[in-house]
Design an enzyme around this catalytic site. Structure first.
Site, PDB file in Angstrom:
ATOM      1  N   GLY A  12      25.027 -17.342 -36.853  1.00 60.67           N
ATOM      2  CA  GLY A  12      24.748 -16.758 -35.541  1.00 60.67           C
ATOM      3  C   GLY A  12      24.199 -17.706 -34.491  1.00 60.67           C
ATOM      4  O   GLY A  12      23.622 -17.255 -33.502  1.00 60.67           O
ATOM      5  N   ASN A  14      25.910 -19.454 -32.364  1.00 55.19           N
ATOM      6  CA  ASN A  14      26.626 -19.208 -31.108  1.00 55.19           C
ATOM      7  C   ASN A  14      26.173 -17.895 -30.473  1.00 55.19           C
ATOM      8  O   ASN A  14      26.046 -17.808 -29.251  1.00 55.19           O
ATOM      9  CB  ASN A  14      28.138 -19.227 -31.318  1.00 55.19           C
ATOM     10  CG  ASN A  14      28.685 -20.632 -31.388  1.00 55.19           C
ATOM     11  OD1 ASN A  14      28.251 -21.519 -30.652  1.00 55.19           O
ATOM     12  ND2 ASN A  14      29.632 -20.861 -32.279  1.00 55.19           N
ATOM     13  N   LEU A  84      35.140 -14.168 -39.201  1.00 53.04           N
ATOM     14  CA  LEU A  84      36.179 -14.724 -40.071  1.00 53.04           C
ATOM     15  C   LEU A  84      37.314 -13.776 -40.444  1.00 53.04           C
ATOM     16  O   LEU A  84      38.207 -14.162 -41.177  1.00 53.04           O
ATOM     17  CB  LEU A  84      35.539 -15.298 -41.344  1.00 53.04           C
ATOM     18  CG  LEU A  84      34.577 -16.448 -41.098  1.00 53.04           C
ATOM     19  CD1 LEU A  84      34.015 -16.960 -42.412  1.00 53.04           C
ATOM     20  CD2 LEU A  84      35.234 -17.576 -40.315  1.00 53.04           C
ATOM     21  N   ILE A  87      41.801 -10.233 -36.465  1.00 53.72           N
ATOM     22  CA  ILE A  87      41.651  -9.043 -35.621  1.00 53.72           C
ATOM     23  C   ILE A  87      42.897  -8.173 -35.773  1.00 53.72           C
ATOM     24  O   ILE A  87      44.024  -8.654 -35.602  1.00 53.72           O
ATOM     25  CB  ILE A  87      41.439  -9.442 -34.141  1.00 53.72           C
ATOM     26  CG1 ILE A  87      40.239 -10.381 -34.009  1.00 53.72           C
ATOM     27  CG2 ILE A  87      41.274  -8.210 -33.261  1.00 53.72           C
ATOM     28  CD1 ILE A  87      38.935  -9.840 -34.547  1.00 53.72           C
ATOM     29  N   ASN A 101      38.070 -16.290 -28.817  1.00 55.11           N
ATOM     30  CA  ASN A 101      37.602 -16.931 -30.044  1.00 55.11           C
ATOM     31  C   ASN A 101      37.317 -18.394 -29.752  1.00 55.11           C
ATOM     32  O   ASN A 101      37.901 -18.969 -28.835  1.00 55.11           O
ATOM     33  CB  ASN A 101      38.676 -16.821 -31.130  1.00 55.11           C
ATOM     34  CG  ASN A 101      38.219 -17.385 -32.460  1.00 55.11           C
ATOM     35  OD1 ASN A 101      37.075 -17.205 -32.857  1.00 55.11           O
ATOM     36  ND2 ASN A 101      39.112 -18.061 -33.159  1.00 55.11           N
ATOM     37  N   HIS A 103      37.454 -22.088 -31.708  1.00 50.19           N
ATOM     38  CA  HIS A 103      37.986 -22.754 -32.897  1.00 50.19           C
ATOM     39  C   HIS A 103      37.479 -24.196 -32.921  1.00 50.19           C
ATOM     40  O   HIS A 103      37.478 -24.865 -31.891  1.00 50.19           O
ATOM     41  CB  HIS A 103      39.519 -22.731 -32.865  1.00 50.19           C
ATOM     42  CG  HIS A 103      40.131 -23.254 -34.115  1.00 50.19           C
ATOM     43  ND1 HIS A 103      40.166 -22.532 -35.281  1.00 50.19           N
ATOM     44  CD2 HIS A 103      40.706 -24.440 -34.402  1.00 50.19           C
ATOM     45  CE1 HIS A 103      40.745 -23.246 -36.225  1.00 50.19           C
ATOM     46  NE2 HIS A 103      41.080 -24.413 -35.711  1.00 50.19           N
ATOM     47  N   ASP A 144      44.912 -18.144 -34.177  1.00 59.05           N
ATOM     48  CA  ASP A 144      44.744 -19.357 -33.379  1.00 59.05           C
ATOM     49  C   ASP A 144      45.940 -19.720 -32.496  1.00 59.05           C
ATOM     50  O   ASP A 144      46.180 -20.895 -32.225  1.00 59.05           O
ATOM     51  CB  ASP A 144      44.407 -20.553 -34.292  1.00 59.05           C
ATOM     52  CG  ASP A 144      43.120 -20.340 -35.063  1.00 59.05           C
ATOM     53  OD1 ASP A 144      42.205 -19.696 -34.522  1.00 59.05           O
ATOM     54  OD2 ASP A 144      43.025 -20.826 -36.201  1.00 59.05           O
TER      55      ASP A 144
END
Length: 190
Positions: A12, A14, A84, A87, A101, A103, A144
């Site tokens: 956590g 971020n 992780l 979605i 997101n 990456h 991604d």
């Protein structure tokens, strides 16, 4: 007022940085934190920050009821901050260009299923890349592959290790992820 929902699975950091970044901005509110890992330290961070926490199971996550729950919160942007799970399509369709997101590599390189965290850094170092970085992107149905919002780069040293690269990437995340989120929120039409 723009409302964020932050999805987490791990430590956590971020989440913490995003909350601190927007703490004095009356135009942005973190509506909730959604967590899929009962052992994640991000649960403590959410509690310490006073942000409502929603623990979720995989079954709930894929349901239409969860999509409705998010819609009822009037969320303007879903932020994946170390989340992780892929979605589900129903959530992507309900929030088009409203899920972002981060990456830990320069997409399209080192992206896709299985490329997260240390796996990315190990692959980048093994390939003797000169640079790596972060990519903030919109989420679509494919890992991604959504439209890139922002990239930031860092050079690798000759003696780079996956751990030393991870530390550099973490600094980029802390510096640039909140800025990218703010940029997306500004671009949204009310």
């Amino acid at each position: 007022m723009k409302r964020l929902s932050i999805f987490v699975s791990g430590n956590g950091t971020n989440l913490q940085r995003i909350a601190e970044y927007f703490a004095n901005n009356p135009e942005v509110e973190i509506a909730n934190v959604v967590c899929n890992n009962p052992k994640a330290y991000s649960i403590e961070r959410a509690k310490n920050l006073g942000i409502p926490l929603r623990m979720i199971t995989r079954e709930e996550f894929k349901s239409e009821a969860f999509v409705k729950e998010m819609q009822d919160l009037h969320v303007d942007l879903i932020v994946l901050a170390g989340f992780l799970w892929k979605i589900p399509e129903n959530l992507v369709k309900a929030f088009p260009k409203k899920i972002v997101n981060i990456h830990p590599a320069l997409l399209p390189k080192y992206g896709g299923k299985g490329f997260y965290g240390e796996h990315v850094h190990e692959a980048v170092v093994a390939a003797k890349e000169a640079q790596s970085g972060i990519t903030v992107h919109y989420v679509n149905e494919i890992y991604d592959s959504g439209e890139i919002i922002l990239q930031a780069r860092v050079c690798l040293d000759e003696k780079e290790t996956p751990d030393s690269l991870a530390a550099k990437i973490h600094q980029l995340e802390q510096a640039y992820f909140p800025i990218a989120i703010e940029q997306v929120l500004r671009s949204q039409k009310d």
